[in-house]
Design a protein around this motif. Structure first.
Motif, PDB file in Angstrom:
ATOM      1  N   ASP A 191       3.703   9.953   8.043  1.00 20.35           N
ATOM      2  CA  ASP A 191       3.160   9.179   9.201  1.00 20.35           C
ATOM      3  C   ASP A 191       2.993   7.656   8.595  1.00 20.35           C
ATOM      4  O   ASP A 191       2.561   7.409   7.470  1.00 20.35           O
ATOM      5  CB  ASP A 191       2.055   9.784   9.694  1.00 20.35           C
ATOM      6  N   GLU A 192       2.865   6.634   9.494  1.00 19.96           N
ATOM      7  CA  GLU A 192       2.187   5.489   9.279  1.00 19.96           C
ATOM      8  C   GLU A 192       0.866   5.509   8.862  1.00 19.96           C
ATOM      9  O   GLU A 192       0.065   6.167   9.712  1.00 19.96           O
ATOM     10  CB  GLU A 192       2.408   4.601  10.426  1.00 19.96           C
ATOM     11  N   GLY A 193       0.673   4.991   7.742  1.00 25.69           N
ATOM     12  CA  GLY A 193      -0.882   5.071   7.190  1.00 25.69           C
ATOM     13  C   GLY A 193      -1.374   3.692   7.683  1.00 25.69           C
ATOM     14  O   GLY A 193      -1.124   2.722   8.173  1.00 25.69           O
ATOM     15  N   LEU A 231      -1.594  -8.206   3.320  1.00 27.63           N
ATOM     16  CA  LEU A 231      -1.663  -7.045   4.208  1.00 27.63           C
ATOM     17  C   LEU A 231      -0.595  -6.032   3.722  1.00 27.63           C
ATOM     18  O   LEU A 231       0.503  -6.361   3.325  1.00 27.63           O
ATOM     19  CB  LEU A 231      -1.039  -7.640   5.612  1.00 27.63           C
ATOM     20  N   VAL A 232      -1.244  -4.859   3.487  1.00 31.86           N
ATOM     21  CA  VAL A 232      -0.602  -3.702   2.757  1.00 31.86           C
ATOM     22  C   VAL A 232      -0.116  -2.633   3.934  1.00 31.86           C
ATOM     23  O   VAL A 232      -1.215  -2.056   4.565  1.00 31.86           O
ATOM     24  CB  VAL A 232      -1.354  -3.118   1.800  1.00 31.86           C
ATOM     25  N   HIS A 233       1.036  -2.343   4.013  1.00 34.15           N
ATOM     26  CA  HIS A 233       1.587  -1.331   5.126  1.00 34.15           C
ATOM     27  C   HIS A 233       1.922  -0.080   4.420  1.00 34.15           C
ATOM     28  O   HIS A 233       2.367  -0.060   3.156  1.00 34.15           O
ATOM     29  CB  HIS A 233       2.859  -1.718   5.750  1.00 34.15           C
ATOM     30  N   THR A 234       1.255   1.063   4.962  1.00 38.15           N
ATOM     31  CA  THR A 234       1.225   2.422   3.866  1.00 38.15           C
ATOM     32  C   THR A 234       2.022   3.394   5.056  1.00 38.15           C
ATOM     33  O   THR A 234       1.919   3.486   6.022  1.00 38.15           O
ATOM     34  CB  THR A 234      -0.074   2.736   3.694  1.00 38.15           C
ATOM     35  N   GLN A 235       2.054   4.582   4.253  1.00 36.94           N
ATOM     36  CA  GLN A 235       2.721   5.772   5.041  1.00 36.94           C
ATOM     37  C   GLN A 235       2.022   6.828   4.194  1.00 36.94           C
ATOM     38  O   GLN A 235       1.710   6.890   2.796  1.00 36.94           O
ATOM     39  CB  GLN A 235       4.278   5.772   4.480  1.00 36.94           C
ATOM     40  N   THR A 236       1.721   7.949   4.922  1.00 42.13           N
ATOM     41  CA  THR A 236       0.962   8.932   4.519  1.00 42.13           C
ATOM     42  C   THR A 236       1.724  10.271   4.259  1.00 42.13           C
ATOM     43  O   THR A 236       2.799  10.265   4.771  1.00 42.13           O
ATOM     44  CB  THR A 236      -0.372   9.445   5.313  1.00 42.13           C
ATOM     45  N   HIS A 237       1.376  10.836   3.156  1.00 49.10           N
ATOM     46  CA  HIS A 237       2.206  11.797   2.620  1.00 49.10           C
ATOM     47  C   HIS A 237       1.421  13.292   2.776  1.00 49.10           C
ATOM     48  O   HIS A 237       0.020  13.294   2.994  1.00 49.10           O
ATOM     49  CB  HIS A 237       2.782  11.941   1.263  1.00 49.10           C
ATOM     50  N   PRO A 238       2.066  14.406   3.188  1.00 51.32           N
ATOM     51  CA  PRO A 238       3.604  14.806   3.206  1.00 51.32           C
ATOM     52  C   PRO A 238       3.970  14.373   4.572  1.00 51.32           C
ATOM     53  O   PRO A 238       5.205  14.453   4.654  1.00 51.32           O
ATOM     54  CB  PRO A 238       3.698  16.225   2.766  1.00 51.32           C
ATOM     55  N   ALA A 239       3.330  14.114   5.561  1.00 46.09           N
ATOM     56  CA  ALA A 239       3.767  13.959   6.900  1.00 46.09           C
ATOM     57  C   ALA A 239       4.700  13.014   7.086  1.00 46.09           C
ATOM     58  O   ALA A 239       5.624  12.823   7.906  1.00 46.09           O
ATOM     59  CB  ALA A 239       2.553  13.894   7.738  1.00 46.09           C
ATOM     60  N   SER A 260     -18.345  -0.276   1.678  1.00 44.82           N
ATOM     61  CA  SER A 260     -16.612   0.039   1.781  1.00 44.82           C
ATOM     62  C   SER A 260     -16.235  -0.749   2.582  1.00 44.82           C
ATOM     63  O   SER A 260     -16.767  -1.429   3.514  1.00 44.82           O
ATOM     64  CB  SER A 260     -16.762   1.511   1.840  1.00 44.82           C
ATOM     65  N   ALA A 261     -14.639  -0.319   2.352  1.00 44.08           N
ATOM     66  CA  ALA A 261     -13.845  -1.081   3.425  1.00 44.08           C
ATOM     67  C   ALA A 261     -14.256  -0.887   5.019  1.00 44.08           C
ATOM     68  O   ALA A 261     -14.386   0.433   5.221  1.00 44.08           O
ATOM     69  CB  ALA A 261     -12.557  -0.804   3.270  1.00 44.08           C
ATOM     70  N   THR A 262     -14.081  -1.693   5.855  1.00 42.10           N
ATOM     71  CA  THR A 262     -14.397  -1.315   7.203  1.00 42.10           C
ATOM     72  C   THR A 262     -13.229  -1.754   7.993  1.00 42.10           C
ATOM     73  O   THR A 262     -12.716  -2.639   7.843  1.00 42.10           O
ATOM     74  CB  THR A 262     -15.532  -2.437   7.589  1.00 42.10           C
ATOM     75  N   PRO A 263     -13.056  -0.827   9.166  1.00 43.75           N
ATOM     76  CA  PRO A 263     -12.092  -1.006  10.100  1.00 43.75           C
ATOM     77  C   PRO A 263     -12.323  -2.253  10.871  1.00 43.75           C
ATOM     78  O   PRO A 263     -13.401  -2.412  11.085  1.00 43.75           O
ATOM     79  CB  PRO A 263     -11.998   0.215  10.882  1.00 43.75           C
ATOM     80  N   ILE A 264     -11.122  -2.881  11.100  1.00 44.11           N
ATOM     81  CA  ILE A 264     -11.314  -3.963  12.080  1.00 44.11           C
ATOM     82  C   ILE A 264     -10.515  -3.508  13.221  1.00 44.11           C
ATOM     83  O   ILE A 264      -9.748  -2.613  13.275  1.00 44.11           O
ATOM     84  CB  ILE A 264     -10.769  -5.377  11.696  1.00 44.11           C
ATOM     85  N   ALA A 265     -10.460  -4.313  14.347  1.00 42.59           N
ATOM     86  CA  ALA A 265      -9.980  -3.862  15.692  1.00 42.59           C
ATOM     87  C   ALA A 265      -8.470  -3.603  15.677  1.00 42.59           C
ATOM     88  O   ALA A 265      -7.623  -3.853  14.891  1.00 42.59           O
ATOM     89  CB  ALA A 265     -10.352  -4.989  16.699  1.00 42.59           C
ATOM     90  N   ALA A 266      -8.125  -3.054  16.775  1.00 36.74           N
ATOM     91  CA  ALA A 266      -6.645  -2.745  17.003  1.00 36.74           C
ATOM     92  C   ALA A 266      -5.810  -1.512  16.280  1.00 36.74           C
ATOM     93  O   ALA A 266      -6.240  -1.680  15.171  1.00 36.74           O
ATOM     94  CB  ALA A 266      -5.923  -4.271  16.923  1.00 36.74           C
ATOM     95  N   ALA A 267      -4.919  -1.070  16.924  1.00 35.31           N
ATOM     96  CA  ALA A 267      -4.258  -0.110  16.239  1.00 35.31           C
ATOM     97  C   ALA A 267      -2.690  -0.602  15.795  1.00 35.31           C
ATOM     98  O   ALA A 267      -2.368  -1.648  16.383  1.00 35.31           O
ATOM     99  CB  ALA A 267      -3.800   1.130  17.367  1.00 35.31           C
ATOM    100  N   PRO A 268      -2.307  -0.406  14.585  1.00 34.17           N
ATOM    101  CA  PRO A 268      -2.755   0.658  13.873  1.00 34.17           C
ATOM    102  C   PRO A 268      -3.927   0.277  13.095  1.00 34.17           C
ATOM    103  O   PRO A 268      -4.072  -1.185  12.746  1.00 34.17           O
ATOM    104  CB  PRO A 268      -1.846   1.058  12.828  1.00 34.17           C
ATOM    105  N   ALA A 275     -16.195   3.167  -3.032  1.00 32.58           N
ATOM    106  CA  ALA A 275     -14.939   2.734  -3.021  1.00 32.58           C
ATOM    107  C   ALA A 275     -14.160   3.504  -1.885  1.00 32.58           C
ATOM    108  O   ALA A 275     -14.353   4.742  -1.705  1.00 32.58           O
ATOM    109  CB  ALA A 275     -13.945   2.700  -4.068  1.00 32.58           C
ATOM    110  N   THR A 276     -13.151   2.985  -1.175  1.00 32.27           N
ATOM    111  CA  THR A 276     -12.460   3.822  -0.126  1.00 32.27           C
ATOM    112  C   THR A 276     -11.376   4.150  -1.055  1.00 32.27           C
ATOM    113  O   THR A 276     -10.279   3.437  -1.268  1.00 32.27           O
ATOM    114  CB  THR A 276     -11.737   3.101   1.054  1.00 32.27           C
ATOM    115  N   VAL A 277     -11.173   5.465  -1.099  1.00 28.06           N
ATOM    116  CA  VAL A 277     -10.051   6.082  -2.028  1.00 28.06           C
ATOM    117  C   VAL A 277      -9.053   6.967  -1.155  1.00 28.06           C
ATOM    118  O   VAL A 277      -9.594   7.906  -0.342  1.00 28.06           O
ATOM    119  CB  VAL A 277     -10.513   7.021  -3.255  1.00 28.06           C
ATOM    120  N   LEU A 278      -7.804   6.454  -0.821  1.00 28.41           N
ATOM    121  CA  LEU A 278      -7.058   7.042  -0.152  1.00 28.41           C
ATOM    122  C   LEU A 278      -5.616   7.550  -0.905  1.00 28.41           C
ATOM    123  O   LEU A 278      -4.934   6.904  -1.467  1.00 28.41           O
ATOM    124  CB  LEU A 278      -6.232   6.259   1.060  1.00 28.41           C
TER     125      LEU A 278
END
Lengths: 460, 401
Positions: free
Chosen positions: B207-209, B197-205, B6-14, B178-181
């Protein structure tokens, strides 16, 4: 300029007083009502060939019932009155109605929705047996047809209607197995609100005292466990756990149940009005301003369909909403009447709103009991879906939003469209997902408001 | 391919998630693409603004129909039909797919002749159709009104439950790694070092996803397909319409096939199917208003009344039933009634699968499967004739290309 087209939906206390205000302003409004006669649920009129006197039918409310009926009889010649007519959808500034299998679209400039309320129900194992009725239905049997729902009736639920209908059955000579209230004795916090209408509070206490004097078992703070019986004969007992934890069984052949009321809000939903979650009653209600204006243009809401204030509140709200509509349309003399009356009407409603909040504290919706329903209990009677299946859909399948849970489980998909099971379903989903009930959302209203025959004929 | 499960996080925020493929839009197409990409060993991130299978995928009629489609689309439809039949093995649930047949009927002689011609033309594609006249229709089904002249039965097609199919593929994709968000909306897509590079936003808050990064991107965003396509210089004239759906109270299960009227007259183009539970689900006729920006679509009461009249004309016995619910959804339509399918005409690694013009459900899983094949191998065994996004490019531009 063409005469403004004003439509009132409902001929209960709110609808009649709204229509009256419109007629006083020189208009000829259309009044749409599902009932065969006016009066709504609370002041339901008996069939023409019945002759019970007002005092027998309406008890302490006889004078108000008679006044409302008289008012409507006087208005009738100046109304386009359409009884036995279902308002089934709203779109593009027109109300869609059906009567006698004929469908018609009625355009409006202002629409006053006075759709009233129905029983708020809480499923219970066995509640789908024959012999189980809502409190409202039990009362209709008595008021309209002079019938009881059984020889020996158990009453279960909470709220003023529980005691009112039980008392009416007692007075009519029915045998009462028990009156089971899920609410414990009212908390002190409820008192200031209840004291906003002392006469009503006293009347309620009087009903309870009368039931006690008659020797009817009266339980408070009880938990209903199940309706026992079999497929052939229906209900034969109501089993509850009393406040001390003891299981008790009351033999009966009918059960009347209800947990106060739920507003009939589908029309407001179809009119695309905004909704707000009402913490006091734990239900979603259409947002209205002090006069009854909804968020959608030209839509006004009054009576129990907007806020459960009871019949007196509905009369005041109906008049106020109608005057507000006249004011907004700039129609004299109604606009002048609005200027003269709206402050006093608002003040009356504010007092009733305090009482409503007191009632909600005294007779809370037992959400914990809904959440704790055993897995095998049928939640959705139309589709025969159990609490366990709903929980599985909410958790394993990810149906943590109510419409999603409905899509997966079918709860709320049947003939009643969630009107009976929706509130309990929301509590079950919320508890299963460990979320606040307002977060799981509300079932979206979809046309038709009630089932529509396929062989409908369209008239222009 | 040795992809991570599955997708793996890489360093640094966000947080930035990395995968072989990002699928934007979790309808039936996106969810099944994610599922089949995982089966080919690619790592996948599926981004869905709301809930998987919630929009057109979940609100449509539920036809699993091959006949009547453009002949060139039949291989793809056959691929999809095979998948529908394998759902229990693939997903552990059947999404209420019934292989009870699909029956087209008509009111005109000209259309009856078309049925006969189509049946011959479809044969080389392996689609067996049985064309019958009015008497045979009545003998077999006893259901149709006097105006029904002829029918064409595809015995092994059928129908499924749209409310269940998309979410079932979403869960299947997740189980497959799969990573299903969900509740994760794409704000913008950038190109960075050959990656998306895909920038996202999470609902309903709001916030930056998470940011998501992948060398390949599939846009399966239905009626909203133009947003990303236009941002990459390939605008598509897509418009939203709402199917007008309804369902009756249940009656004993007796009607096997999904049934539809084939006609050039939009008002009489009805279709219906009976689900195992017994209810009759129907749709057809003029579309209703749909607002992609507000995520709302409505049923026009006048459309419903027309449908009821047409249903009685088609099958008079249904007149005794009652309608209990109507609904709509947001479908993307293109002027030439063809979807947008295949690789971008401008950007390497970018793929499109949207705009199914109300006909996406039946072929949805086939699209997902073939898109996975295309992305993984660079080609698909079931091509997409006349569906390339390049057809909307300005003439000068396409001439240059």
């Amino acid at each position: 300029m063409a005469a403004p087209r004003l439509i009132v939906i409902g001929a209960g206390p709110a609808g009649v007083r709204a229509a009256e205000a419109l007629v006083q302003a020189g208009l000829r409004p259309t009044v749409i009502d599902e009932g065969r006669r006016d009066g709504g649920q609370i002041y339901r009129r008996q069939p023409e060939n019945f002759s019970r006197p007002y005092a027998q039918l309406y008890g302490s409310e006889a004078a108000k019932a008679q006044a409302l009926h008289h008012a409507f009889d006087t208005l009738k010649p100046r109304l386009d009155y359409r009884p036995e007519t279902l308002a089934w959808s709203i779109s593009g500034g027109a109300l869609h109605v059906i009567r006698d299998g004929r469908a018609q679209a009625l355009p409006y400039d202002a629409l006053l929705i006075c759709s009233g309320a129905t029983d708020r129900l809480l499923p219970l194992p066995g509640w789908n047996r024959a012999g189980c009725y809502s409190l409202g239905a039990a009362q209709i049997a008595l008021k309209a047809q002079a019938c009881a729902i059984g020889h020996r009736v158990a009453f279960v639920g909470t709220g003023p209607l529980l005691y009112l209908v039980a008392s009416q059955y007692l007075k009519a000579g029915a045998s009462l197995a028990a009156v089971i209230d899920t609410s414990p004795a009212a908390p002190a916090a409820a008192l200031p609100g209840l004291l906003a209408r002392p006469a009503l509070l006293l009347r309620g206490l009087g009903l309870i005292a009368r039931l006690r004097r008659a020797g009817v078992p009266l339980l408070r703070g009880a938990t209903p466990l199940r309706v026992e019986g079999d497929a052939d004969n229906g209900a034969d007992a109501l089993v509850v756990r009393d406040a001390s934890g003891r299981e008790r069984r009351f033999s009966c052949d009918a059960v009347a149940m209800g947990y106060h009321l739920r507003a009939e809000t589908q029309l407001a939903d179809l009119a695309r009005c905004d909704f707000r979650f009402d913490d006091a009653s734990r239900q979603w209600l259409p947002a209205i301003d002090e006069d009854g204006r909804a968020s959608a243009n030209g839509i006004y809401l009054a009576g129990d369909g907007a806020r459960i204030l009871g019949a007196d509140g509905a009369e005041a709200a109906g008049r106020l909403a109608a005057l507000a509509a006249l004011h907004d349309l700039g129609l004299q003399p109604g606009a002048g009447r609005y200027a003269a009356e709206h402050k006093a009407l608002r003040a009356r409603l504010a007092k009733m709103e305090r009482f409503r909040r007191g009632l909600a504290l005294a007779f809370p919706w037992p959400q914990a009991q809904a959440a704790a329903l055993p897995d095998e209990a049928v939640v959705c009677r139309c589709e025969t879906i159990t609490a366990g299946e709903l929980r599985r859909c909410a958790t394993e399948l990810g149906g943590s939003e109510l419409n999603r849970a409905k899509a997966f489980s079918r709860v709320g998909m049947g003939r009643c469209q969630g009107r009976y099971c929706g509130h309990a379903g929301a509590e079950i989903v919320a508890a299963a997902c460990n979320a606040p009930v307002q977060q799981v959302g509300r079932l979206r209203g979809q046309a038709p408001v009630k089932p529509l025959p396929l062989d409908v004929e369209v008239v222009q | 391919m040795s992809a991570p499960p599955s997708a793996t996080p890489i360093a640094a925020a966000p947080e930035t998630l990395r995968a072989d493929v990002i699928v934007v839009g979790g309808g039936l197409v996106g969810a099944s693409a994610a599922f089949f990409l995982r089966r080919r060993g690619l790592s996948v991130i599926l981004l869905e603004r709301g809930l998987v299978g919630q929009q057109a995928s979940g609100t449509n009629f539920g036809n699993v129909r091959r006949q009547g489609r453009a002949l060139a689309q039949l291989p793809l439809a056959a691929r999809a039909r095979d998948i529908w039949g394998q759902l229990p093995e693939l997903l552990g649930e059947d999404a209420e797919f019934l292989d009870s047949g699909h029956l087209r009927v008509c009111y005109s002689e000209a259309q009856a002749e078309d049925f006969a011609r189509y049946a011959i033309d479809a044969q080389p594609y392996g689609l067996k159709l049985e064309v019958m006249g009015a008497a045979e229709l009545r003998r077999r089904y006893g259901l149709f009104g006097p105006e029904v002249l002829a029918g064409s039965l595809s015995a092994v097609d059928g129908h499924a439950n749209p409310r269940l199919a998309g979410p079932a593929f979403g869960r299947g994709a997740r189980r497959a790694g799969a990573t299903v968000l969900e509740h994760t909306e794409v704000l913008r897509v950038e190109r960075e070092g050959g990656d998306f590079l895909v920038h996202t936003q999470t609902h309903p808050a709001g916030d930056e996803g998470p940011r998501c990064r992948a060398p390949q991107l599939l846009v399966s965003t239905g009626a909203w397909g133009n947003r990303i396509a236009a941002a990459f210089g390939e605008p598509v004239p897509i418009v939203a319409h709402g199917p007008q759906m309804g369902v009756t109270e249940p009656l004993p299960y007796a009607i096997g096939p999904a049934i539809g009227v084939t006609t050039k007259n939009v008002a009489e183009g009805m279709y219906f199917r009976q689900v195992k539970r017994g209810n009759i689900v129907f749709g057809g006729g003029p579309k209703g208003p749909a607002y992609a920006d507000r995520l709302r679509a409505y049923v026009e009461p006048a459309n419903t009344l027309n449908q009821l009249q047409q249903l009685r004309r088609l099958a008079p016995a249904l007149g005794g039933l009652q309608l209990i619910r109507t609904w709509s959804g947001i479908e993307g339509y293109l002027q030439d009634s063809k979807p947008v399918l295949g690789p971008s005409g401008k950007v390497d690694g970018l793929y499109y699968a949207f705009g199914f013009c109300g006909e996406g459900f039946a072929i949805g899983p086939g699209i997902g499967d073939s898109m996975a094949e295309l992305i993984a191998t660079g080609q698909t065994s079931t091509p997409y004739p006349d569906s390339h996004i390049g057809r909307f490019a300005a003439p000068a531009e396409s001439a240059a290309a």
